[in-house]
Design a protein around this motif. Structure first.
Motif, PDB file in Angstrom:
ATOM      1  N   GLU A 354      38.007  71.720  31.445  1.00 25.28           N
ATOM      2  CA  GLU A 354      36.884  71.370  32.311  1.00 25.28           C
ATOM      3  C   GLU A 354      36.039  70.338  31.585  1.00 25.28           C
ATOM      4  N   ASN A 388      29.345  65.308  37.293  1.00 25.79           N
ATOM      5  CA  ASN A 388      30.713  65.451  37.777  1.00 25.79           C
ATOM      6  C   ASN A 388      31.421  66.543  36.995  1.00 25.79           C
ATOM      7  N   GLN A 389      32.388  67.151  37.639  1.00 25.01           N
ATOM      8  CA  GLN A 389      33.222  68.181  37.026  1.00 25.01           C
ATOM      9  C   GLN A 389      34.677  67.770  37.218  1.00 25.01           C
ATOM     10  N   ARG A 390      35.326  67.392  36.128  1.00 22.75           N
ATOM     11  CA  ARG A 390      36.721  66.937  36.176  1.00 22.75           C
ATOM     12  C   ARG A 390      37.611  68.012  35.557  1.00 22.75           C
ATOM     13  N   VAL A 442      45.103  66.527  38.217  1.00 22.85           N
ATOM     14  CA  VAL A 442      43.671  66.544  37.937  1.00 22.85           C
ATOM     15  C   VAL A 442      42.897  66.455  39.240  1.00 22.85           C
ATOM     16  N   GLU A 444      38.597  66.301  40.678  1.00 24.87           N
ATOM     17  CA  GLU A 444      37.233  66.033  40.219  1.00 24.87           C
ATOM     18  C   GLU A 444      36.272  66.110  41.387  1.00 24.87           C
ATOM     19  N   TYR A 483      34.847  63.546  45.961  1.00 28.26           N
ATOM     20  CA  TYR A 483      36.026  64.297  45.528  1.00 28.26           C
ATOM     21  C   TYR A 483      37.192  63.340  45.372  1.00 28.26           C
ATOM     22  N   THR A 507      38.384  57.952  46.445  1.00 25.22           N
ATOM     23  CA  THR A 507      37.323  58.936  46.254  1.00 25.22           C
ATOM     24  C   THR A 507      36.659  59.155  47.598  1.00 25.22           C
TER      25      THR A 507
END
Length: 775
Positions: A354, A388-390, A442, A444, A483, A507
């Motif tokens: 994360e 952001n959370q990747r 992946v 995000e 997203y 995106t």
């Protein structure tokens, strides 16, 4: 509980016990006539707080508040927020890691890592909101006090305080020269070094404080390429500068850096064995991670790399005899990458990271007026966050399909009784003809959120016995979500093995705007010089979630956008506070109703990911009581208890969540103990603080399952030692979880979404010795 968002006693007996505590709890009446008067009338049992944005005794605040001074934290041996929560009724803090704290006030959790979701609990650090989950962990060293304010407090602490707020206030620079240095050493090779240096004059003063903490992991990791798990390696440094050019103006500049380099979190499978034997949440783990971890997940080893930068500038002007202006400006930046083994086994199966990053900026201007009959404030607040959370994913397709469905080579288990993972076993069975087939993906989520609000809060004091408060915050917010995902097809099936929609380099973005009016009403009545009573009604709101995702269609991926309505809570509360002679205490009873209660649940269409949904209506009833008794100059006794009867309404429309208790919500939470500080001679003192804490069963997920829960836990803690040379030097021993109780910190987690829940064991017995010197 790490969940990866692809979109982001009986009640009568407890009340009787609380009433008994109240019987010894009374509070002196104090009409606030100024800060100096407040400070002069404070004592060891009553702390000065700023919960209502001006200084007053905690017993004169018409809301439920638990405050602990830095001195008290030291007595208890508390060096982290999760340890403090054992001593505050209605507060639970679960730290899987510094990157994933779960903060629970009155049974309501705020722990989502999604950039698209808002917090429920406001964390304030020196007056600035730091609530974004992955950036909110703050080490506590050289602190003046920590205030836990319960119930919605939008007019005081902003919109994120839907169920309460935690305010951390560090020690400020002062005139003169002083300092302190301390060090400790204990089992699991744990050691720490901390201290501060203060220098300055009445006009300008500076202070530098730091803390370094390191400890080996307390969970043995059998994997030869990884460290032991659940360890600690962190550094915090804070510089403060106070400028006071006149009696009417002062400014505080505070700059903080926090860093973690912690080894991995022990997500231990509840079903898959190791070479040491059958699966055991309290035994050794075998977490090997991904052989492509450095390239795909960002680090070759399991663990957390996290850096946080924080700056705060606060200015205060006395512009007239009764008027002041306060400006608070804050900036916080965090970046973190946590690599973890989600299947909790030796198999190269579910390997994730994360990677969370974000920035927060805020400004607040507050005008305040104080007289003998009226006290009030008004102002505005601007808040912006961009985060952001990747989440990258790595697996071996042979292992993945074998562990998930057993379809590669029938009869080969995911991990056999000897701890051999499926991939290794299949390679051996086929004489190397079938080897690993690496796969990576992946996803995000992104969030950019702006809020603008104006607020006003006023207290009318018609008589010395009565205070009536009304306040409101008017809010406008704009929430923008994004997203994107890369999910190539499987070598075997052609479709992504991990069920994500590849956005083909795009995106997808969406946005929405919202507004709200959030009021509060309080009454404080002084029944006598010894007893204060209060009542409050307040409204809280967790911001709407603007979900951005993606869906596959025949013509390609398209955006999938949904809004989850704001969560609304109304809080009704009455209580008594008091302090007479050596005894002080409080009792509060509250009732809360929720609309559109937001929960994060496993996404049945996308195993391993979570989605946010409305669980409909919910209610919360609770009782909290605290008491302190100064039995002698050298002896102080303390006890507290919290009872919560709450959960999601048992209505058919709430589906499988109907009747569920809230995540991490104990029915009963209590603590008790005493502090001895006994003079041996004129310059030497003997001190000790033994304590016992209790927490009843908690469920780690909704819907509830006894298999994914922790039964009641009783812990014993102790800190004791001797100070000498007029308290200039101190030597102490400490022990936490003295009886070495085995219990769980969390369960379910990401592995639960794939049908193989994992378990995180909580801290075992820690003990050691500490020495400090003041100069």
């Amino acid at each position: 509980m790490t969940k990866l968002s692809s979109n982001a006693l009986s009640r009568p007996s407890l009340i009787a016990l609380a009433s008994a505590l109240l019987a010894v709890s009374t509070t002196p009446a104090l009409a606030l006539t100024g800060t100096d008067d407040v400070a002069e009338e404070s004592d060891d049992n009553v702390i000065i707080v700023t919960a209502q944005k001006f200084e007053q005794k905690s017993t004169d605040v018409p809301i439920t508040i638990s405050a602990n001074s830095g001195k008290r934290l030291k007595e208890l041996g508390v060096s982290d927020l999760d340890e403090l929560s054992n001593y505050v009724p209605g507060l639970n803090i679960q730290e899987q890691s510094a990157n994933n704290p779960g903060i629970v006030i009155r049974g309501i959790t705020s722990d989502s890592g999604s950039a698209q979701q808002a917090a429920r609990v406001t964390l304030y650090y020196n007056g600035v909101d730091i609530s974004r989950s992955r950036g909110s962990y703050q080490d506590i060293y050289d602190v003046d006090r920590i205030e836990v304010i319960k119930g919605p407090q939008a007019t005081l602490f902003g919109t994120a305080s839907a169920v309460g707020a935690i305010s951390i206030i560090s020690n400020k620079p002062e005139a003169g020269f002083s300092g302190e240095l301390s060090g400790s050493y204990g089992n699991f090779n744990q050691y720490s070094v901390a201290g501060h240096v203060n220098a300055g004059s009445d006009t300008i003063a500076g202070r530098v404080a730091f803390a370094y903490k390191k400890r080996d992991g307390y969970v043995t990791n059998l994997a030869p390429n990884q460290d032991d798990l659940n360890g600690q390696n962190q550094l915090g440094v804070r510089g403060s500068l106070r400028f006071t050019p006149s009696d009417t103006f002062n400014a505080d500049l505070i700059v903080t850096y926090d860093r973690q380099r912690n080894p991995g979190t022990a997500f231990i499978s509840g079903t898959l064995p190791t070479s040491a034997g059958p699966a055991d949440p309290f035994g050794a783990a075998d977490l090997r991670g991904s052989p492509f971890s450095a390239a795909v997940l960002g680090d070759a080893r399991l663990g957390l790399t996290r850096d946080v930068y924080d700056a705060n500038l606060t200015m205060n002007w006395d512009i007239a005899d009764d008027w002041t202006i306060t400006m608070v400006n804050g900036f916080r930046k965090f970046n973190s990458n946590e690599v973890f083994d989600a299947d909790g086994s030796a198999a190269y199966f579910l390997e994730f990271a994360e990677d969370a990053n974000g920035e927060q900026g805020s400004h607040e201007t507050r005008f305040a007026y104080t007289s003998d009959t009226f006290r009030g404030s008004f102002g505005w607040n601007l808040f912006r966050e961009d985060s952001n959370q990747r989440v990258p994913f790595s697996t071996d397709e042979v292992t993945y399909f074998q562990c998930l469905a057993g379809i590669v080579v029938p009869g080969v288990p995911c991990v056999d009784a000897n701890g051999v993972p499926a991939g290794d076993a299949i390679t051996a069975l086929t004489n190397g003809a079938v080897g690993a087939v690496p796969y990576q993906a992946v996803f995000e989520n992104l969030g950019k959120n702006d809020s603008y609000s104006v607020f006003a809060d006023g207290t009318w004091i018609p008589t010395p016995s009565l205070e009536m408060t009304a306040g409101v915050r008017v809010l406008i917010e704009k929430r923008r979500s994004g997203y994107r995902a890369t999910a190539p097809g499987s070598f075997f099936t052609g479709s992504p093995p991990f069920p994500l929609t590849d956005t083909a380099g795009q995106t997808f973005r969406t946005e929405d705007s919202f507004s709200a009016i959030l009021p509060r009403f309080n009454i404080l009545y002084r029944f006598s010089d010894d007893i204060n009573g209060f009542a409050t009604v307040s409204k809280g709101r967790r911001s709407a979630t603007v979900n951005a995702g993606a869906t596959a269609t025949a013509t390609g991926p398209v955006g999938n956008f949904t809004d989850i309505a704001p969560e609304i809570v109304w809080n009704y509360e009455v209580g008594l506070k008091g302090a007479v002679g050596p005894v002080s205490g409080s009792l509060g009873v509250y009732y809360q109703t929720y609309e559109n209660f937001q929960v994060s649940v496993n996404d049945p269409a996308n195993p391993g990911t979570s989605i946010t949904r409305s669980a409909g209506s919910a209610t919360n009833f609770g009782v909290e009581a605290e008491v302190n008794i100064r039995a002698a100059d050298w002896l102080n006794l303390f006890a507290n208890i919290g009872f919560i009867d709450g959960g999601i309404a048992n209505d058919p429309e709430n589906g499988n969540l109907a009747g569920a208790r809230f995540r991490l919500q104990p029915e009963v939470q209590a603590a008790g103990g005493f502090t001895v500080d006994y003079p041996i001679n004129d310059s030497t003192r003997l001190f000790a603080t033994p304590s016992v804490t209790y927490r009843s069963r908690v469920y780690f997920e909704a819907p509830n399952s006894s298999l994914i829960s922790q039964p009641g836990v009783t812990l014993v803690n102790l800190r004791a030692g001797v100070s000498f040379a007029d308290e200039q030097f101190e030597i102490a021993g400490f022990a936490r979880n003295l009886t070495n109780k085995n219990y769980l910190l969390d369960a379910g987690n990401t592995g639960g979404g794939f049908g193989i829940p994992t378990f995180i064991p909580a801290e075992p017995r820690f003990y050691g010795i500490q020495a400090s010197a003041k100069f």
